[in-house]
Design an enzyme around this catalytic site. Structure first.
Site, PDB file in Angstrom:
ATOM      1  N   GLN A   5       0.622  -1.101  -0.128  1.00 32.07           N
ATOM      2  CA  GLN A   5      -0.165  -0.031   0.018  1.00 32.07           C
ATOM      3  C   GLN A   5       0.936   1.184  -0.050  1.00 32.07           C
ATOM      4  OE1 GLN A   5      -3.239  -2.084   2.864  1.00 32.07           O
ATOM      5  NE2 GLN A   5      -3.673   0.132   2.615  1.00 32.07           N
ATOM      6  N   ARG A  50      -9.691  -0.293   7.308  1.00 34.18           N
ATOM      7  CA  ARG A  50     -10.673   0.498   6.761  1.00 34.18           C
ATOM      8  C   ARG A  50     -10.837   1.685   7.572  1.00 34.18           C
ATOM      9  NH1 ARG A  50     -14.519  -1.077   2.108  1.00 34.18           N
ATOM     10  NH2 ARG A  50     -14.779   1.070   1.183  1.00 34.18           N
ATOM     11  N   CYS A  51      -9.876   2.284   8.168  1.00 34.77           N
ATOM     12  CA  CYS A  51     -10.130   3.376   9.288  1.00 34.77           C
ATOM     13  C   CYS A  51      -8.579   3.734   9.451  1.00 34.77           C
ATOM     14  CB  CYS A  51     -10.603   2.704  10.565  1.00 34.77           C
ATOM     15  SG  CYS A  51      -9.992   3.445  11.729  1.00 34.77           S
ATOM     16  N   GLU A  80     -12.954   5.297   4.131  1.00 34.40           N
ATOM     17  CA  GLU A  80     -12.978   4.647   5.572  1.00 34.40           C
ATOM     18  C   GLU A  80     -14.510   5.304   6.326  1.00 34.40           C
ATOM     19  OE1 GLU A  80      -8.265   4.437   6.126  1.00 34.40           O
ATOM     20  OE2 GLU A  80      -9.527   5.811   7.022  1.00 34.40           O
TER      21      GLU A  80
END
Ligand SMILES: Cc1cc2nc3c(=O)[nH]c(=O)nc-3n(C[C@H](O)[C@H](O)[C@H](O)COP(=O)(O)OP(=O)(O)OC[C@H]3O[C@@H](n4cnc5c(N)ncnc54)[C@H](O)[C@@H]3O)c2cc1C
Lengths: 805, 284
Positions: free
Chosen positions: A236, A383-384, A759
């Protein structure tokens, strides 16, 4: 704003710029099976690696015998810590200032830990050889509970047992990692002791896992002739990986090329640096041929970055009328065997200090204690961005508990405490400056859309019917209002391993009026190739369809910190707009020259510069691009390129209002989601369709986490949920129809006003689902019950409340 | 997730299968749809040096129905059952059960024979076959034999079938009357938290006979004779259902797992059975 003429409207539509639901350009290849993922990389002579992993959560390694494995036909090498030690690669630094074993050095600290790396001619031989490596373990006492860890004599991390000081300050115990404090402790305690009402609760946010469709993997290829190392991987943050690889290996950074090809979902799982990456690189250096390592699903769930595992104890103080006066939060954070989080250096618990939420809370204090246990390392939230999910879950549960304490409607309690529109930019008690918001408008819109009063009336009727014995089903109304903090971040206070968290975009306009733009980020399904082209289309007046977006190759893309924490649009998106504006500034000079007027006498009109007051005299961007390469213009260099490195002045603060209506079968614990309404405000909306897709995905992952998805351990540290039989991934069947909605409150400091959305639905969705379950039982005396709300836990809640007769 | 090495055999008749089983003993195992066996092999919980594929054996395929007599070949898939209108009329409980097994992809592959032979307490067909009092047909080196489904299961993965035998078919006399297969699971594709198969014959407004079997609540399926008996002669009122549930609870022995603790499973078993009986009675 002036109304556009029909001609302008048509030209604008042709660009497919911002605000248009442009179809995703990536989907043609993804839906036809033509994506190019790491496992699709096949190089001549490539070898395959596979790990011997520890079956124990805590054990000393007495010996490792690789002779039988080495004797198997097709096995090329078996690496152990002893082989890596001379290169000082048996340990590696984590992104959180700790270090982590690459291969077990004397002991193992969690089940699934990497013990030896087998390299063989193919994947199948490697798997067979793994079985032949004989490891002699001596079991040690296992600690899976962070509270026990802080009391226990058992030393988990012998390598730092005597170290009183860690990367983030003093350590209180040999299993303690750090204490992080923010806010005013004495004042907060004061406010709480003198308050009319105080609600206290411990909220556990269980350990779970991002579980992307594609697991982690890498292919390393060391070319001994030219000294260049190429690494393809599920990264990522490819540039960070290159820098880390250079620092670790001593290979100069220009001789390392890191490539993130298509990535099948990341959600934070692919931010960290894993032993598999290091081992594939070392193995390629040792063997001189390419080496591939691909995780299987169980390895992914057991050993790569988990999410959450936060025990959060809160005290929230308020006046009788419900005005919140103070918030106290203490977190015991289970980091597992190594601190392998990937938060900005100054934030060892991420942005947990956003835990005052969307509310004007004048006084607050937060302390987080990080703790080692015999579980897998990670904690790169799912996702945060950086523990925001934990923070929002915490405050949204505390609000509900306070509403119970005050005997007040939870929607109303939120309303009277929201930060008001005119208070922005708002300074929070825990140190953030919220950029913009209009919470009351969003809240009213949401409650109206679901007919909140009607729902409460229906719920009251249902409770009466239940008490009369006419139904065994209860109804829960889940509310959540979240404020996200994304777009890390300003270099003055955000860095990872010392690297500032700016991001970048480089644009090259081709002579015929098409373009390529490269960014320091990397899409993992977010649709960057679609949306970033739209930003540029609006900024430089060339059609999005004529703009290629490229990311992920460190040899070609400008340096950037990658994609996670919803930072791509806030940071790289801003860099894209700024680079586009540089292009436009040069284009203006060229246009003025071609039109034989002064620079200031032309103005921008969608896809062209026109002479002020004489719109029939213009030069389109296409014409300008051609001229930039083919015409000698005095005082202007040929070419049309720009690069921008964007250091954001502040974070962005998306927000949203969610409502979930749930029916619960009290006898079986089965929940059914009847309605889910999600209003998101992510500022300027670049592509509404992609936003909606992100919201659907984030809500589905929120549903998963709230209703069953967990990484559970038994007392011996065995992972109980290592396959999809037990690790809950919802299918279309379990997912409701989501109703999406929005308001638009642009970010005042972002060049295009965009805030990020990837997110938000997860951050806001988890408390919404959880609040619905809790709310269903509120009338029967429930204050709080922990996630995940799977059937048996809901049943147990009902049972404890005496609802089974 | 890579199985240990194995040899793959695909004989074209049963004789060939039996010969291979004879030759390789416990090193050999047959594979039908593979949707239980292959995961076990990939997890290396089963090592099968000789894998014998049954898919070329036509005599194990097909559904035959003569009046109420139903015979289902071992290789019939769960999808075949769902897709068979006549079977749907004669024995609709088979379709109702099959639709609650896994998802369409699995049902295209998973066979009735594999489901029944496997001996996994989580499989849904064994309980159903016990409820229907089905007969399991085996063939081995010494010829064929029949075993009642109610006598077939000994413990988890332990059945009356010898290693050298192959299950060829399952037959039963389709009951008239009401039926229901009720299953609670955590999600699509999951095995049962608790499941109940119920058939009820009604005469003169009362239960003439009833059969009840439960799935995934012991290390074998549980046919509860006493639970069925508790309904007989009653009007299937609340008291009768309560008595049937109580009898069933005496017969099951669930264990704790990720689906929940024992108390929960017992409670849900009672609820699921209540619902199944109610539905079956409504249809009777
Ligand atoms: C995701 C998933 C979800 C599932 N959910 C359910 C569910 O909810 N309920 C359910 O009941 N099942 C479920 N299953 C199992 C599925 O229905 C299986 O396919 C079935 O149980 C076994 O059939 P098979 O043909 O695949 O058997 P195989 O996997 O081929 O074989 C299973 C075992 O039976 C033996 N065997 C097979 N055929 C014969 C034969 N003719 N004679 C002797 N031995 C034989 C094999 O040697 C092996 O030991 C699920 C499977 C998956 C992958």
């Amino acid at each position: 704003m002036k109304d556009l003429t029909d001609d302008q409207k048509e030209r604008s539509a042709n660009l497919k710029g911002m605000g248009c639901s442009r179809k995703r350009v990536e989907d043609a290849r993804f839906t036809q099976g033509k994506g190019n993922y790491v496992d699709d990389i096949k190089l001549p002579g490539m070898l395959h690696g596979d790990f011997v992993r520890s079956p124990y959560a805590h054990a000393r390694i007495k010996s490792i015998d690789v002779s039988k494995a080495m004797a198997l036909d097709g096995v090329v090498a078996v690496l152990t810590a002893a082989d890596l030690a001379p290169l000082s690669l048996h340990w590696m630094p984590t992104l959180a200032g700790d270090k982590q074993m690459v291969l077990a050095d004397g002991k193992v600290l969690f089940q699934g830990q990497e013990v030896a790396f087998v390299v063989a001619k193919n994947r199948f031989i490697a798997a067979d050889a793994v079985e032949l490596v004989e490891v002699d373990y001596e079991e040690l006492p296992v600690i899976v509970d962070p509270f026990e860890a802080l009391q226990s004599d058992v030393v988990l991390r012998e390598d730092i047992a005597d170290k009183k000081e860690g990367a983030h300050g003093p350590r209180k115990h040999h299993n303690h990692i750090f204490t992080w404090e923010v806010g005013q402790e004495a004042e907060t305690n004061d406010v709480i002791s003198n308050a009319d009402v105080v609600a206290t609760e411990t909220v556990y946010y269980h350990r779970t896992h991002p579980c992307p469709l594609e697991t982690c993997g890498s292919v390393a290829s060391m070319d001994k002739v030219n000294g260049k190392l190429t690494v393809w991987g599920t990264f990522q943050a490819p540039h960070v990986v290159r820098t880390v690889a250079s620092l670790l290996s001593g290979i100069e950074e220009h001789n390392i090329r890191v490539i993130s090809p298509d990535i099948g979902g990341g959600f934070g799982n692919k931010v960290g640096v894993y032993p598999g990456y290091v081992c594939s690189i070392v193995a390629s250096i040792v063997t001189g041929v390419p080496v591939k390592w691909i995780e299987d699903r169980m390895e992914n769930l057991m050993s790569t970055s988990f999410a959450r595992d936060y025990w959060m104890t809160g005290k929230i103080a308020a006046t009788k009328e419900g005005k919140i006066t103070g918030l106290h939060c203490h977190v015991t954070a289970d980091h597992g065997a190594f601190d392998a989080c990937a938060d900005p250096t100054k934030f060892p618990a991420g942005f947990m200090n956003i835990c005052t939420g969307s509310y004007d809370i004048p006084t607050a204090y937060l302390a987080v204690d990080g703790v080692y246990t015999n579980k897998a390392p990670g904690g790169v939230a799912y996702r945060c961005s950086f523990r925001v999910t934990e923070a929002v879950y915490f405050i949204e549960r505390m609000i509900e508990v306070l509403a119970i304490e005050l005997n007040m409607d939870a929607a109303e309690l939120r309303r009277i405490n929201f930060i008001k529109k005119e208070q922005f930019p708002y300074q929070s008690a825990l140190g953030w400056e919220y950029d913009s918001g209009d919470y009351h408008t969003a809240w009213d819109k949401a409650l109206k859309a679901v007919d909140y009063e009607g729902l409460r009336k229906e719920q009251a009727d249902r409770i009466e019917a239940f008490k009369r014995g006419e139904t065994r089903s209860l109804m829960g109304i889940g509310l959540s209002f979240f404020t996200e903090i994304v777009g890390a971040g300003p270099v003055k206070n955000c860095d990872i391993l010392g690297m500032g968290m700016f991001d970048s975009c480089e644009i090259r306009i081709h002579p015929t009026g098409s373009a390529i733009a490269r960014l320091g980020t990397i899409s993992q399904g977010q649709g960057h190739a679609t949306t970033f082209a739209q930003i540029l289309a609006s900024e430089i007046g060339l059609p999005a369809d004529s703009i290629t977006i490229e990311e992920g190759d460190t040899d070609t893309a400008p340096y950037g910190l990658g994609t996670y924490g919803s930072r791509s649009t806030p940071v790289a998106g801003a860099a894209t707009a700024m680079a586009g504006r540089k292009i436009r500034a040069k284009a203006q000079m060229i246009a003025a020259y071609l039109l034989e007027v002064h620079d200031n006498d032309v103005e921008w009109d969608i896809d062209r510069f026109v002479v002020k007051g004489a719109p029939e005299r213009f030069k389109t961007m296409k014409e300008i691009a051609y001229a930039a390469y083919n015409q000698a213009i005095p005082g202007v260099e040929p070419g049309l390129e720009a690069v921008s490195y964007y250091d954001p002045p502040n974070m962005t603060y998306p927000f949203g209002a969610y409502v979930c209506v749930m029916d619960i079968d009290v006898d079986t614990g089965v929940q059914t989601i009847r309605k889910f309404y999600a209003l998101d405000d992510c500022g300027t909306r670049i592509n509404p369709m992609i936003i909606e897709g992100q919201v659907h995905g984030g809500l589905t992952e929120a549903l998963a986490v709230a209703l069953g998805q967990e990484i559970a351990y038994d007392k011996m540290g065995n992972v109980k949920t290592g396959t999809f039989m037990d690790f809950f991934l919802p299918t279309a069947w379990e997912v409701p129809n989501y109703i999406t909605d929005h308001t638009v409150t642009p970010s005042p400091h972002h060049p295009i006003g965009a805030k990020g959305v990837g997110e938000s639905p997860h951050v806001g969705g988890v408390p919404c689902f959880s609040n619905a379950v809790n709310d269903a039982f509120r009338a029967f005396g429930l204050r709080h019950t922990h996630m995940p709300h799977d059937h048996w836990r809901i049943w147990q809640t009902a049972n404890k409340l005496g609802l089974h007769g | 997730m890579i199985p240990a090495p194995f040899d793959y055999h695909r004989p074209s008749d049963l004789k060939g299968v039996l010969a291979l089983l004879q030759e390789h003993g416990d090193e050999a195992r047959v594979i039908a749809g593979g949707h239980s066996l292959i995961p076990m092999m990939k997890l290396r919980m089963a090592e099968v040096p000789h894998l014998i594929d049954l898919q070329s054996i036509d005599s194990l395929k097909g559904i035959s129905i003569a009046g109420t007599k139903v015979t289902i070949g071992a290789l019939v898939t769960q999808h075949d059952i769902i897709d068979h209108p006549e079977l749907g009329r004669v024995a609709p409980i088979l379709k109702e059960t099959s639709l609650q097994i896994a998802d369409p992809q699995v049902r295209y592959m998973g066979t009735v024979g594999g489901n029944v032979a496997n001996g996994d307490p989580g499989n849904d067909m064994p309980g159903l076959m016990q409820c229907l009092d089905a007969t399991i047909h085996l063939i081995g080196p010494n010829g064929t034999r029949e075993v009642a489904a109610r006598d077939y299961y000994e413990a988890a993965y332990m059945t009356a079938r010898d290693d050298g035998e192959v299950l060829t078919a399952i037959s039963f006399d389709a009951p008239a009357g009401g039926y229901a297969y009720e299953k609670q699971k955590r999600k699509i594709g999951d095995y049962a938290t608790a499941a109940a198969a119920v058939t009820i014959q009604k005469a003169g407004g009362k239960v003439a006979s009833a059969s009840i079997a439960m799935t995934n609540l012991s290390d074998t399926p549980v046919w509860s004779e006493a639970a069925g008996a508790a309904l007989e002669g009653t009007t299937c009122d609340a008291a009768a259902i309560k008595a049937a549930v109580a009898a069933m609870l005496d017969d099951i022995d669930p264990t704790e797992d990720n689906r929940g603790p024992v108390a929960f499973k017992r409670h849900v078993a009672g609820i699921i059975l209540t619902r199944a009986i109610t539905r079956a009675w409504d249809r009777a």
